[in-house]
Design a protein around this motif. Sequence first.
Motif, PDB file in Angstrom:
ATOM      1  N   MET A   1       0.840  -1.177   0.000  1.00  0.00           N
ATOM      2  CA  MET A   1       0.000   0.000   0.000  1.00  0.00           C
ATOM      3  C   MET A   1       0.888   1.245   0.000  1.00  0.00           C
ATOM      4  O   MET A   1       1.866   1.322   0.710  1.00  0.00           O
ATOM      5  N   VAL A   2       0.532   2.228  -0.799  1.00  0.00           N
ATOM      6  CA  VAL A   2       1.285   3.470  -0.924  1.00  0.00           C
ATOM      7  C   VAL A   2       0.948   4.384   0.251  1.00  0.00           C
ATOM      8  O   VAL A   2      -0.214   4.555   0.609  1.00  0.00           O
ATOM      9  N   ARG A   3       1.975   4.974   0.853  1.00  0.00           N
ATOM     10  CA  ARG A   3       1.761   5.913   1.962  1.00  0.00           C
ATOM     11  C   ARG A   3       1.492   7.301   1.413  1.00  0.00           C
ATOM     12  O   ARG A   3       2.145   7.741   0.470  1.00  0.00           O
ATOM     13  N   LEU A   4       0.550   7.985   2.021  1.00  0.00           N
ATOM     14  CA  LEU A   4       0.188   9.339   1.619  1.00  0.00           C
ATOM     15  C   LEU A   4       0.409  10.298   2.779  1.00  0.00           C
ATOM     16  O   LEU A   4       0.290   9.901   3.938  1.00  0.00           O
ATOM     17  N   PRO A   5       0.703  11.573   2.479  1.00  0.00           N
ATOM     18  CA  PRO A   5       0.782  12.565   3.559  1.00  0.00           C
ATOM     19  C   PRO A   5      -0.621  12.859   4.089  1.00  0.00           C
ATOM     20  O   PRO A   5      -1.615  12.367   3.553  1.00  0.00           O
ATOM     21  N   ALA A   6      -0.690  13.662   5.113  1.00  0.00           N
ATOM     22  CA  ALA A   6      -1.977  14.012   5.715  1.00  0.00           C
ATOM     23  C   ALA A   6      -2.803  14.870   4.753  1.00  0.00           C
ATOM     24  O   ALA A   6      -2.245  15.611   3.928  1.00  0.00           O
TER      25      ALA A   6
ATOM     26  N   ILE B   1      -3.662   2.917  -7.341  1.00  0.00           N
ATOM     27  CA  ILE B   1      -2.523   3.815  -7.124  1.00  0.00           C
ATOM     28  C   ILE B   1      -1.220   3.046  -7.234  1.00  0.00           C
ATOM     29  O   ILE B   1      -1.045   1.987  -6.632  1.00  0.00           O
ATOM     30  N   VAL B   2      -0.302   3.605  -8.028  1.00  0.00           N
ATOM     31  CA  VAL B   2       1.023   3.027  -8.239  1.00  0.00           C
ATOM     32  C   VAL B   2       2.054   3.713  -7.344  1.00  0.00           C
ATOM     33  O   VAL B   2       2.933   3.070  -6.788  1.00  0.00           O
ATOM     34  N   ALA B   3       1.951   5.051  -7.220  1.00  0.00           N
ATOM     35  CA  ALA B   3       2.901   5.833  -6.423  1.00  0.00           C
ATOM     36  C   ALA B   3       2.238   7.135  -6.003  1.00  0.00           C
ATOM     37  O   ALA B   3       1.293   7.597  -6.644  1.00  0.00           O
ATOM     38  N   ALA B   4       2.763   7.724  -4.936  1.00  0.00           N
ATOM     39  CA  ALA B   4       2.270   9.020  -4.470  1.00  0.00           C
ATOM     40  C   ALA B   4       3.354   9.686  -3.649  1.00  0.00           C
ATOM     41  O   ALA B   4       4.144   8.998  -2.985  1.00  0.00           O
ATOM     42  N   LYS B   5       3.405  11.010  -3.704  1.00  0.00           N
ATOM     43  CA  LYS B   5       4.372  11.731  -2.875  1.00  0.00           C
ATOM     44  C   LYS B   5       3.908  13.172  -2.687  1.00  0.00           C
ATOM     45  O   LYS B   5       3.169  13.711  -3.522  1.00  0.00           O
ATOM     46  N   PRO B   6       4.355  13.798  -1.604  1.00  0.00           N
ATOM     47  CA  PRO B   6       4.053  15.221  -1.424  1.00  0.00           C
ATOM     48  C   PRO B   6       4.887  16.044  -2.401  1.00  0.00           C
ATOM     49  O   PRO B   6       5.986  15.635  -2.795  1.00  0.00           O
TER      50      PRO B   6
END
Length: 70
Positions: free
Chosen positions: A1-6, A53-58
Amino acid sequence: MVRLPAPGNRVVVRYLLPDGQATDALGELLSADDDIVVVDGKRGVERIRRSDIVAAKPVPPPPAPRPRRT
Protein backbone atom coordinates in the motif's frame (compact mmCIF):
# COMPACT_ATOMS: atom_id res chain seq x y z
CA MET A 1 0.00 0.00 0.00
CA VAL A 2 1.28 3.47 -0.92
CA ARG A 3 1.76 5.91 1.96
CA LEU A 4 0.19 9.34 1.62
CA PRO A 5 0.78 12.57 3.56
CA ALA A 6 -1.98 14.01 5.71
CA PRO A 7 -4.98 15.65 4.02
CA GLY A 8 -4.40 19.32 3.23
CA ASN A 9 -0.99 18.67 1.64
CA ARG A 10 -0.25 19.07 -2.06
CA VAL A 11 0.45 15.70 -3.68
CA VAL A 12 0.99 13.94 -6.94
CA VAL A 13 -0.69 10.54 -7.22
CA ARG A 14 0.10 8.18 -10.10
CA TYR A 15 -2.67 5.70 -10.79
CA LEU A 16 -3.79 3.25 -13.46
CA LEU A 17 -6.70 3.92 -15.80
CA PRO A 18 -9.08 1.09 -16.80
CA ASP A 19 -7.09 0.54 -20.02
CA GLY A 20 -3.88 -0.01 -18.00
CA GLN A 21 -2.21 3.30 -18.80
CA ALA A 22 -0.92 5.43 -15.94
CA THR A 23 -1.89 9.05 -15.28
CA ASP A 24 -1.25 11.58 -12.52
CA ALA A 25 -3.48 13.61 -10.24
CA LEU A 26 -1.76 16.75 -8.92
CA GLY A 27 -3.39 18.88 -6.26
CA GLU A 28 -4.53 19.09 -2.66
CA LEU A 29 -5.19 15.81 -0.90
CA LEU A 30 -8.73 16.21 0.46
CA SER A 31 -9.13 12.78 2.05
CA ALA A 32 -7.80 9.25 2.03
CA ASP A 33 -9.33 6.12 3.50
CA ASP A 34 -8.75 2.41 2.94
CA ASP A 35 -10.61 2.44 -0.40
CA ILE A 36 -10.66 5.95 -1.94
CA VAL A 37 -8.22 8.86 -2.22
CA VAL A 38 -9.65 12.27 -3.15
CA VAL A 39 -7.44 14.90 -4.83
CA ASP A 40 -8.58 18.42 -5.82
CA GLY A 41 -6.54 19.56 -8.82
CA LYS A 42 -6.81 21.45 -12.09
CA ARG A 43 -9.08 18.77 -13.58
CA GLY A 44 -11.41 19.09 -10.60
CA VAL A 45 -11.96 16.68 -7.75
CA GLU A 46 -10.69 13.20 -8.58
CA ARG A 47 -11.76 10.12 -6.62
CA ILE A 48 -9.11 7.42 -7.04
CA ARG A 49 -9.37 3.82 -5.86
CA ARG A 50 -6.42 2.91 -3.65
CA SER A 51 -6.03 -0.36 -5.54
CA ASP A 52 -5.28 1.68 -8.72
CA ILE A 53 -2.52 3.81 -7.12
CA VAL A 54 1.02 3.03 -8.24
CA ALA A 55 2.90 5.83 -6.42
CA ALA A 56 2.27 9.02 -4.47
CA LYS A 57 4.37 11.73 -2.87
CA PRO A 58 4.05 15.22 -1.42
CA VAL A 59 5.08 18.09 -3.69
CA PRO A 60 5.92 21.74 -2.95
CA PRO A 61 3.39 24.53 -3.50
CA PRO A 62 3.03 25.81 -7.07
CA PRO A 63 5.33 28.68 -8.07
CA ALA A 64 4.01 32.22 -7.82
CA PRO A 65 2.46 33.56 -11.04
CA ARG A 66 4.85 35.39 -13.32
CA PRO A 67 4.36 39.13 -13.74
CA ARG A 68 2.67 40.12 -16.99
CA ARG A 69 4.79 41.63 -19.71
CA THR A 70 3.91 45.14 -20.76
